[in-house]
Design a protein around this motif. Structure first.
Motif, short mmCIF file in Angstrom:
data_model
loop_
_atom_site.label_atom_id
_atom_site.label_comp_id
_atom_site.label_asym_id
_atom_site.label_seq_id
_atom_site.Cartn_x
_atom_site.Cartn_y
_atom_site.Cartn_z
N GLU A 15 0.93 4.19 -2.82
CA GLU A 15 0.66 5.58 -2.43
C GLU A 15 1.81 6.52 -2.79
N ARG A 42 -6.38 4.20 0.83
CA ARG A 42 -5.46 3.20 1.40
C ARG A 42 -6.19 1.88 1.65
N VAL A 83 0.85 -1.20 0.00
CA VAL A 83 0.00 0.00 0.00
C VAL A 83 0.88 1.25 0.00
#
Length: 80
Positions: A44, A62, A40
């Protein structure tokens, strides 16, 4: 940046698939165990400034990426 929800989902799937592959490769090469949160984070960090968040389903971006990563890892994303 304006993206419709289908395009956003497809883009995040592609980005998450790439991150899963990169993290898996890194894990094999180094012997270090990574967690879904690391995937994640990778997704990001690679998103351009102003990248939109999903608006459907009441989850954060997220959380959505985490769900995608887990679905990719276990193969559920590819069934049927």
């Amino acid at each position: 940046m304006t993206i419709d929800s289908s395009s956003l989902a497809l883009d995040l799937i592609a980005r998450t698939e790439a991150a899963v592959e990169n993290v898996a490769r890194l894990s094999v090469e180094t012997g270090v165990t990574f967690e879904v949160g690391d995937i994640v984070d990778a997704v990001e960090r690679a998103l351009p400034a102003g990248y939109p968040a999903p608006t459907a389903g009441g989850v954060t971006r997220r959380e959505f990426i985490e769900q995608l990563a887990q679905s990719i890892i276990c193969g559920d994303l590819y069934e049927n």
